[in-house]
Design an enzyme around this catalytic site. Sequence first.
Site, PDB file in Angstrom:
ATOM      1  N   ASP A 178      10.140  -9.686   6.067  1.00  0.00           N
ATOM      2  CA  ASP A 178      10.457  -8.787   4.958  1.00  0.00           C
ATOM      3  C   ASP A 178      11.557  -7.803   5.364  1.00  0.00           C
ATOM      4  O   ASP A 178      11.422  -6.586   5.216  1.00  0.00           O
ATOM      5  CB  ASP A 178       9.209  -8.029   4.508  1.00  0.00           C
ATOM      6  CG  ASP A 178       9.333  -7.492   3.080  1.00  0.00           C
ATOM      7  OD1 ASP A 178      10.242  -7.947   2.352  1.00  0.00           O
ATOM      8  OD2 ASP A 178       8.529  -6.625   2.699  1.00  0.00           O
ATOM      9  N   GLY A 212       0.805  -1.208   0.000  1.00  0.00           N
ATOM     10  CA  GLY A 212       0.000   0.000   0.000  1.00  0.00           C
ATOM     11  C   GLY A 212       0.842   1.262   0.000  1.00  0.00           C
ATOM     12  O   GLY A 212       2.056   1.228  -0.191  1.00  0.00           O
TER      13      GLY A 212
END
Length: 633
Positions: free
Chosen positions: A472, A358
């Site tokens: 991540d 996003g």
Amino acid sequence: MESLPLLFFPFLLLLLLFSASNSEEFVFNGFNNRDLQLDGVAEINSNGLLILTNATKYQQGHAFYKTPLHFKSTANGNLNSFSTCFAFSIVPANPSFGGHGLAFVLSPTSSLQNTFPAEFLGLFNSSNNGNPKNHVLAVELDTIKNPGLGDIDNNHVGIDINGLRSVAAAPASYYENGIHGYKNLSLISGEPMLVWVEYNSQEMKLNVTISPLTVTKPSLPLLSLTTNLSSIFFDSMYMGYSSSSGSMRTSHYVLGWSFKMNGQAPALNPDSLPNLPSKQIPKKNSGLVHKLLITGLAFLIVAISAITYVTVMKIKYAEILDDWELYQYQHLRFSYRELYMATRGFSEEELLGIGGFGRVYKGKLRISKTEIAVKRISHDSRQGMREFVSEIVSTGQLSHRNLVQLLGYCRRKGELFLVYEFMSNGSLDKFIYDETGKKKLNWNQRLSIIKGVASALLYLHEEWEQVVIHRDVKASNVLLDEELNAKLGDFGLSRLYDHGSDPKTTRIVGTMGYIAPELNKTGKVSTCTDVYAFGVLLLEVVCGRRSILQEDYSNSINLVDWLRKSLRRRTIMESWNAEAGSDIKPEEIELVLRLGLLCSHHSDKVRPNMRQVMQILEGDLPMPEVSDASSNL
């Protein structure tokens, strides 16, 4: 001999001054603006009532005595005893929920800057909470349970030293004289209460006592802590109050205050204390009915317009709010309206970046002026949303100086918003891949960043109450504050895409170049996969190169493979980034490069864990040979 009294007079004057400095005393049955230094939303009304926070969200207020007090003897440097008493009241808009409380504070400074509202009570932020350099003593009256700070419940009194993880705490209650038992108190009852904070320097004992305003001081304290405050207190300290609110509208008041150094604080006079707003009796006004009649017609016209406006606004700012959120997560919810206003309508001018999950916007909360970063994520269904929010809230309880602090969340229609503290220097990748030459990091800064990220991963993997796998780790998820301290962000965010998915399928989460080889085979994440990504990050920070090197339009090479070949050719020391400056230490650069290759080893059994990584970086554990497939760790 006649000159002796004249010679003796200066010593007598010094003795008197010394005695006065060690017996400082005051009593305020109500306040005026000359008594206190105010900041934030704190104010003193016309009746002398100190309003630390009013009924608005995410704000903080501070009020300190006008001058610092000498808590250590000027003669021998010993810490003085002291006693203080104050009357307070907490009045929530919703009688069932408070937020977040107030604290009596002793601090080296009266200017509490860069502090956060909500659970930080306007005292600290996620970076300095718990730092021994704070030199802060606080007595908190906490009305929100935050497991991440070790809170015992949502209605307790705690003694805090340098951070909000209380060294002593107890549910709010007072000892009933003559009954020999403790009676519960509700801090958010709206009723005035008294608190005594007393320190005996000879016994090194700190006592905290609380009771209703109408009750004689209990003979037994609620909290009694043996502690030497000499190392916490400077010679002079400021004394006052700090308070903050979160998503629940709450007003925090102080009605009166007394203090005495080396003695018992004077008693407050309940009859002289200012009334609370809810208890003030309005004066009779014979013209009130007349005014109401005159304004009635105008009000009717305005009401029609207002109803129309409110209806439009409700549609514009509509949110998703399920019943389970009202009780479990309400204190972490931001309203969509707050975030919309903070980001100027999610303006493109406030856009910080776009990632796989996003967009991220910069914002500033309207009331508290706190700078925030808002991640805006789309989600297609509400399946698994409760579990995801639970994980996000659990992640929000993480507290470490090298983790970006999650402040809360909001849900609206097909979107989820995560609110983080704002990091002024942005992400690490903008420094190590900067082609303009404007953003440079010297070697000491790079090494400090590496150690900061390693410390964060060690906390996630081993030091929190549960194992948290980041999934991540990469340069763009390492953020830098104004002093270039590294903080790892976006932990746990990928879980959004796992909830509600087909359990028969496995989705590999991560970024190309950072994904461990075993993930392509099994799809199972572990702490070892985080270690692999961290190893790649080390190599990038030292070399100033991306994890995937593009040789030309058609060919690319993995940075790990490229450096492994350089190691075999004994040319690995030619790979470090010349932008690291003149302060480089070749032995440190070689160690970090070899450690990066060890962490990114193709076999997860060879990779060290993060505790071993920290020990190697700190020189407490020797560096094994990267080529040795049998780990010596």
